[in-house]
Design a protein around this motif. Structure first.
Motif, PDB file in Angstrom:
ATOM      1  N   MET A   1       0.795  -1.336  -0.088  1.00 45.10           N
ATOM      2  CA  MET A   1      -0.157  -0.020  -0.130  1.00 45.10           C
ATOM      3  C   MET A   1       0.854   1.227  -0.004  1.00 45.10           C
ATOM      4  N   ARG A   2       0.502   2.264  -0.761  1.00 46.84           N
ATOM      5  CA  ARG A   2       1.063   3.647  -0.609  1.00 46.84           C
ATOM      6  C   ARG A   2       1.291   4.047   0.744  1.00 46.84           C
ATOM      7  N   THR A   3       2.418   4.922   0.857  1.00 45.00           N
ATOM      8  CA  THR A   3       2.444   5.491   2.089  1.00 45.00           C
ATOM      9  C   THR A   3       2.342   7.135   2.265  1.00 45.00           C
ATOM     10  N   GLU A   4       2.477   7.848   0.982  1.00 46.15           N
ATOM     11  CA  GLU A   4       2.238   9.290   0.742  1.00 46.15           C
ATOM     12  C   GLU A   4       0.720   9.496   0.934  1.00 46.15           C
ATOM     13  N   LEU A   5       0.478  10.495   1.651  1.00 48.94           N
ATOM     14  CA  LEU A   5      -1.203  10.809   1.825  1.00 48.94           C
ATOM     15  C   LEU A   5      -1.485  11.810   0.555  1.00 48.94           C
ATOM     16  N   PRO A   6      -2.699  11.452  -0.074  1.00 49.58           N
ATOM     17  CA  PRO A   6      -2.989  12.189  -1.246  1.00 49.58           C
ATOM     18  C   PRO A   6      -3.361  13.602  -0.863  1.00 49.58           C
ATOM     19  N   SER A   7      -3.167  14.481  -1.683  1.00 48.31           N
ATOM     20  CA  SER A   7      -3.471  15.896  -1.220  1.00 48.31           C
ATOM     21  C   SER A   7      -4.388  16.754  -2.385  1.00 48.31           C
ATOM     22  N   GLY A   8      -4.951  17.756  -2.193  1.00 45.59           N
ATOM     23  CA  GLY A   8      -5.992  18.370  -2.921  1.00 45.59           C
ATOM     24  C   GLY A   8      -7.247  18.099  -2.433  1.00 45.59           C
ATOM     25  N   THR A   9      -8.030  17.601  -3.521  1.00 45.38           N
ATOM     26  CA  THR A   9      -9.291  17.028  -3.341  1.00 45.38           C
ATOM     27  C   THR A   9      -9.252  15.452  -2.868  1.00 45.38           C
ATOM     28  N   VAL A  10      -9.576  15.279  -1.727  1.00 43.13           N
ATOM     29  CA  VAL A  10      -9.556  13.799  -1.193  1.00 43.13           C
ATOM     30  C   VAL A  10     -10.909  13.267  -0.887  1.00 43.13           C
ATOM     31  N   THR A  11     -10.723  11.851  -0.956  1.00 41.33           N
ATOM     32  CA  THR A  11     -12.159  11.125  -0.337  1.00 41.33           C
ATOM     33  C   THR A  11     -11.841  10.380   0.522  1.00 41.33           C
ATOM     34  N   PHE A  12     -12.455  10.456   1.671  1.00 44.34           N
ATOM     35  CA  PHE A  12     -12.363   9.733   2.897  1.00 44.34           C
ATOM     36  C   PHE A  12     -13.205   8.661   3.164  1.00 44.34           C
ATOM     37  N   LEU A  13     -12.719   7.320   3.466  1.00 43.98           N
ATOM     38  CA  LEU A  13     -13.537   6.153   3.561  1.00 43.98           C
ATOM     39  C   LEU A  13     -13.299   5.920   5.221  1.00 43.98           C
ATOM     40  N   PHE A  14     -14.514   5.849   5.790  1.00 43.03           N
ATOM     41  CA  PHE A  14     -14.558   5.451   7.384  1.00 43.03           C
ATOM     42  C   PHE A  14     -14.990   4.214   7.522  1.00 43.03           C
ATOM     43  N   THR A  15     -14.491   3.225   8.178  1.00 46.52           N
ATOM     44  CA  THR A  15     -15.425   2.018   8.490  1.00 46.52           C
ATOM     45  C   THR A  15     -15.323   1.572   9.796  1.00 46.52           C
ATOM     46  N   ASP A  16     -16.211   0.836  10.250  1.00 46.61           N
ATOM     47  CA  ASP A  16     -16.412   0.301  11.634  1.00 46.61           C
ATOM     48  C   ASP A  16     -17.425  -0.817  11.632  1.00 46.61           C
ATOM     49  N   ILE A  17     -16.934  -1.790  12.769  1.00 44.30           N
ATOM     50  CA  ILE A  17     -17.801  -2.983  12.763  1.00 44.30           C
ATOM     51  C   ILE A  17     -19.115  -2.738  13.447  1.00 44.30           C
ATOM     52  N   ALA A  18     -20.217  -3.000  12.809  1.00 44.80           N
ATOM     53  CA  ALA A  18     -21.459  -3.006  13.449  1.00 44.80           C
ATOM     54  C   ALA A  18     -21.768  -4.042  14.500  1.00 44.80           C
ATOM     55  N   GLY A  19     -22.316  -3.919  15.443  1.00 45.65           N
ATOM     56  CA  GLY A  19     -22.651  -4.841  16.478  1.00 45.65           C
ATOM     57  C   GLY A  19     -21.398  -5.765  17.090  1.00 45.65           C
ATOM     58  N   SER A  20     -20.496  -5.129  17.075  1.00 43.13           N
ATOM     59  CA  SER A  20     -19.045  -5.719  17.570  1.00 43.13           C
ATOM     60  C   SER A  20     -19.325  -6.215  18.961  1.00 43.13           C
ATOM     61  N   THR A  21     -19.731  -5.395  19.729  1.00 44.56           N
ATOM     62  CA  THR A  21     -20.003  -5.947  21.196  1.00 44.56           C
ATOM     63  C   THR A  21     -20.701  -7.015  21.476  1.00 44.56           C
ATOM     64  N   ARG A  22     -22.118  -7.235  20.708  1.00 42.05           N
ATOM     65  CA  ARG A  22     -22.752  -8.336  20.623  1.00 42.05           C
ATOM     66  C   ARG A  22     -21.915  -9.674  19.969  1.00 42.05           C
ATOM     67  N   LEU A  23     -21.299  -9.582  18.949  1.00 42.72           N
ATOM     68  CA  LEU A  23     -20.397 -10.466  18.432  1.00 42.72           C
ATOM     69  C   LEU A  23     -19.454 -10.982  19.319  1.00 42.72           C
ATOM     70  N   LEU A  24     -18.764 -10.150  19.804  1.00 46.64           N
ATOM     71  CA  LEU A  24     -17.841 -10.467  20.743  1.00 46.64           C
ATOM     72  C   LEU A  24     -18.495 -11.389  21.993  1.00 46.64           C
ATOM     73  N   LYS A  25     -19.498 -11.052  22.713  1.00 47.11           N
ATOM     74  CA  LYS A  25     -20.280 -11.669  23.716  1.00 47.11           C
ATOM     75  C   LYS A  25     -20.729 -12.958  23.050  1.00 47.11           C
ATOM     76  N   ASP A  26     -20.904 -13.030  21.709  1.00 48.89           N
ATOM     77  CA  ASP A  26     -21.683 -14.671  21.418  1.00 48.89           C
ATOM     78  C   ASP A  26     -20.439 -15.308  21.065  1.00 48.89           C
TER      79      ASP A  26
END
Length: 844
Positions: A1-26
């Motif tokens: 994966m590239r290590t230099e950060l894009p500059s100018g117009t940049v699109t950000f992608l944020f991810t997160d696990i849904a229901g992680s607490t419930r899955l952990l408990k199960d």
């Protein structure tokens, strides 16, 4: 994966696990960790394929930057499809903007807007802002209308990637937690375990306890963030380190949750029935006074859940404790390298780094402070100065005053102790290897309640030994501070004398000194946990009280012989030199012990003078039984005629003293040996076995070259003597290595009635025995003793060693003791045995 950060117009992608607490408990922490690793691998592959740069990773969340909106959408879609069949579902959010790029990463409102969009998505759903949607051409999008984002006044228009139906956009509670500058490294398993513990027990209070510097605050923040989706009323952080008045705790909570007043009722009204998490950081200085108002608040507000960090528990109803241990080695090394390489990129994982981590007790604070010093001092130089760790390791200008140095961190906890606790904390520093509660009570005058208080305040740790005994100990950094406090009290000398006397009594009970009056088992399992305390006492005694140290070292003779001859030689030799005016009988015991340790280590020429001096002192001061035991050792180890040039007198010239002493010595078990009449210990076999049964001993108790006792060899003993020798597991690795190297030659030995003459031959040639003990902890047996053999015996089965006899009847000696004489003797023995076998066959 590239290590230099894009500059100018940049699109950000944020991810997160849904229901992680419930899955952990199960599925449980272990299975969850495995699934989390798979999820990361899948997403990272998609990010790299479509030109994404991973900006940050927090727990189970990703923050990735793309140079184009199309690349970001393609990566999001590929990731959702790849995860569709697995147990983990991920929510994603996209936003396009023009943020500023700094050495630390992106800065700007667009970063926060993208994170807020991702927080509104459901598992498996991809949401994006209008600017991102405008840059796409052929992607199927669903307009979801306007929605309010947390911390933004104006609503935002949102779009969904794909036409799949999801519930209405989520509106979770606010998450008002600090955002640390540095990423959270390691401790994922502990994080999952703490979450599962809180959820499984359903408790209202979870207290993260541990000593200063273990990273409780950072851990609590990450845990609250991980469990944020369980808190529909929100998660808030209340710092209490600067607070000294317990009455201010409830008003501060009210302020943070936005209550109309500062009472418990106002807080309950504000929260309603929405579960709310409140993180109370650094609560220890407000205890125990703050416990009651918090308990009343919990009763008034059923939806309130408290996550507290403290160096001691709150002791309120419904509380669950989570003891945060120091980091494991791999995480600790990764943390050090991450922080150090930001200053000196050439720092790499190496032996000095690992040793430094170990010496710092794997405490996150100590590791970060050490990493901050690598600009001036490398890991090797830090190790050289580790003794000054309390003041050497300092934080930056923005560090909390409590964490400016290791000394400040520990002093913060020490200053919160009452006078009795401070005194006991200092006294317990004498236990370098930890102590049992009984030893703390006997030596330090400890009270159970005070020990429990220090344990609660995380200044003491507890572990359970294999035998079920609880042992209390300190982290090395805390122990160093405690030793400074002990030196200030002026009580160290008194406590060390008590400790030395206690260890001498333990050696007596363990049977590690040469007791010739009665057979006794060796109990090394009781000595091993105390060996670090023994070393501490001997170091102190070498300077302050050499005679007392000599007493302890001599009483541990069997332990040194079997477990660590090198260390035993060093201590006994040093203390004998430092205590020339000690009691002569004590010096004689120590000299005999030093001779035994040298002998078992394969240095008989060094052992001989110590045996001789010990024997002379015993005779001079009328210790008849001890003198007899000294004669016995010399006879067994060096033979009746002595060792030429070794300085050991022959048996007939050894000092015996008066006729009365001579008579008494003959009655000492093991004072004499005989091969000629089938006796060992000067007794006929049947009579000795009967005496052994009367004493409750085994007739096979054997010959003890350390304790000076013998017992006759019965028929079973002679049969076992023909088997290959076994080396005791109780022996040190060095002793076992010496012993096992000579096993093949051992198998070629004749069965000796008393085995003395065989040892004479082996000793005469190389002088290197290695004597072990039985597996059950009993004294060594003659058929299991091992020793060195001449080179010729290893190569020729006919060379049985000088003086080797068959049933005590072959008594011919080699005239010159040389190799030729021994070979002739071996041939003579073999011919005589063949003639007898032929005669028996002819008679039958």
């Amino acid at each position: 994966m590239r290590t230099e950060l894009p500059s100018g117009t940049v699109t950000f992608l944020f991810t997160d696990i849904a229901g992680s607490t419930r899955l952990l408990k199960d599925v449980g922490p272990e299975a969850y960790a495995r699934e989390l690793a798979v999820h990361r691998t899948i997403l990272r592959a998609g990010f790299e394929e479509h030109g994404g740069v991973e900006v940050d990773t927090q727990g189970d969340a990703f923050f990735v930057a793309f140079g184009t909106a199309a690349g970001a959408v393609a990566a999001a879609g590929a990731g959702q499809r790849a995860l569709h069949a697995g147990p983990i579902v991920v929510r994603m959010g996209l936003h396009t903007g023009a943020p500023s790029v700094t050495p630390e990463g992106y800065v700007g409102i667009d970063v926060h807007r993208g994170a807020r969009i991702a927080a509104l998505a459901h598992g498996g759903q991809v949401l994006m802002s209008a600017p991102t949607a405008a840059l796409l051409e052929d992607e199927p999008l669903l307009d979801l209308g306007l929605h309010r984002l947390k911390d933004f006044d104006a609503p935002a228009q949102l779009f969904q990637l794909g036409a799949e139906q999801f519930p209405p956009v989520r509106t979770p509670g606010a998450v008002d937690l600090p955002t640390p500058i540095t990423p959270f490294l390691g401790r994922e398993r502990e994080l999952f375990a703490a979450a599962a513990l809180w959820l499984d027990r359903g408790s209202r209070v979870l207290t993260i306890v541990g000593p200063g510097g273990t990273g409780k605050t950072r851990f609590a923040i990450e845990l609250a963030r991980f469990l944020a989706e369980q808190a529909d009323g929100g998660s808030v952080f209340v710092p209490l380190a600067p607070v000294r008045d317990p009455a201010l705790v409830v008003p501060l909570i009210a302020e943070r949750v936005g209550a109309s007043g500062d009472s418990a009722g106002a807080i309950a009204t504000r929260l309603g029935d929405r579960r709310t998490h409140v993180v109370l950081d650094n609560l220890e200085q407000l205890l125990p006074d703050a416990a009651k108002p918090l308990s009343e608040l919990l009763s008034a507000a059923p939806s309130l859940h408290i996550l507290a960090t403290s160096r001691e528990p709150l002791h309120v109803s419904g509380e669950t404790e989570f003891d945060l241990q120091p980091m494991d080695e791999a995480d600790a090394i990764a943390l050090f390298l991450e922080r150090a390489q930001a200053i000196r990129p050439e720092i790499a994982d190496a032996a000095p780094v690992r040793e430094l981590i170990h010496r710092l007790d794997r405490l996150p604070l100590a590791i970060e402070l050490a990493a901050a010093r690598v600009k001036l001092l490398g890991p090797e130089q830090l190790l050289e100065r580790i003794g000054q760790r309390l003041d050497l390791l300092k934080g930056g200008r923005d560090a909390d005053v409590r964490h400016a140095t290791l000394r400040a961190t520990i002093a913060w906890s020490y200053d919160l102790l009452v006078a009795d606790e401070q005194l006991l904390f200092a006294r317990l520093a004498i236990f370098r290897g930890g102590s049992t509660l009984a030893d703390a009570e006997r030596i330090c005058d400890a009270e159970v309640e005070t020990v429990g208080s220090l344990l609660d305040k995380s200044l003491l740790r507890r572990r359970t030994e294999p035998d079920g005994t609880d042992r209390f100990w300190m982290l090395e950094t805390i122990g160093e501070f405690a030793r400074e406090c002990l030196a200030a009290t002026g009580e160290e000398a008194t406590l060390r004398r008590r400790q030395a006397d206690q260890l001498i009594a333990l050696a007596d009970r363990a049977g590690t000194r040469a007791v010739i009056e009665r057979p006794q088992r060796w109990d090394f399992d009781s000595i091993a946990p105390e060996i670090d305390n023994v070393r501490a006492v001997l170091e102190w005694a070498a300077i302050t009280d050499p005679a007392r140290g000599l007493h302890l070292a001599a009483w541990l003779e069997a332990y040194w012989v079997v477990r660590d001859p090198v260390e035993g030689t060093r201590w006994l030799g040093s203390l004998l030199e430092r205590a020339p005016n000690a009691d002569p009988i004590l010096r004689a015991h120590a000299m005999r012990a030093l001779g035994g340790v040298n002998d078992i280590f394969g240095r008989p020429d060094d052992a001989a003078p110590w045996y001789r001096q010990s024997l002379e002192l015993f005779v001079e001061h009328g210790a008849g039984p001890q003198a007899a035991h000294g004669r016995f050792r010399i006879r067994v180890e060096h033979g009746d005629e002595g060792r030429r040039g070794s300085g050991v007198a022959s048996d007939r010239r050894l000092p015996w003293g008066s006729p009365k002493r001579r008579s008494a010595a003959r009655r000492v078990p093991g004072a004499r040996t005989s091969c000629r009449k089938g006796r060992a210990g000067g007794r006929p076999g049947a009579r000795a076995r009967a005496g052994a049964r009367e004493r409750g001993e085994s007739a096979r108790s054997g010959l003890d070259l350390v304790g000076g006792r013998t017992a006759p060899l019965g028929r079973r003993d002679r049969a076992q003597a023909r088997q290959p020798r076994r080396v005791s597991r109780a022996c040190s690795p060095l002793t076992r290595a010496v012993a096992r190297a000579r096993r093949p030659a051992q198998r070629r030995l004749c069965c000796c009635r008393a085995r003395r003459s065989c040892r004479v031959g082996r000793r005469r040639e190389t002088g290197g025995p290695a004597l072990g003990g039985d597996r059950d902890g009993t004294r060594p047996k003659p058929d299991r003793a091992v020793g060195r053999l001449p080179e010729a015996a290893r190569s020729s089965p006919s060379d049985l060693g000088p003086g080797c006899v068959r049933r005590g009847r072959c008594r011919r000696r080699a005239p010159d003791g040389g190799a030729g004489g021994r070979s002739a003797l071996a041939g003579h023995c073999a011919r005589r045995l063949r003639r007898r076998a032929g005669a028996r066959r002819a008679h039958r």
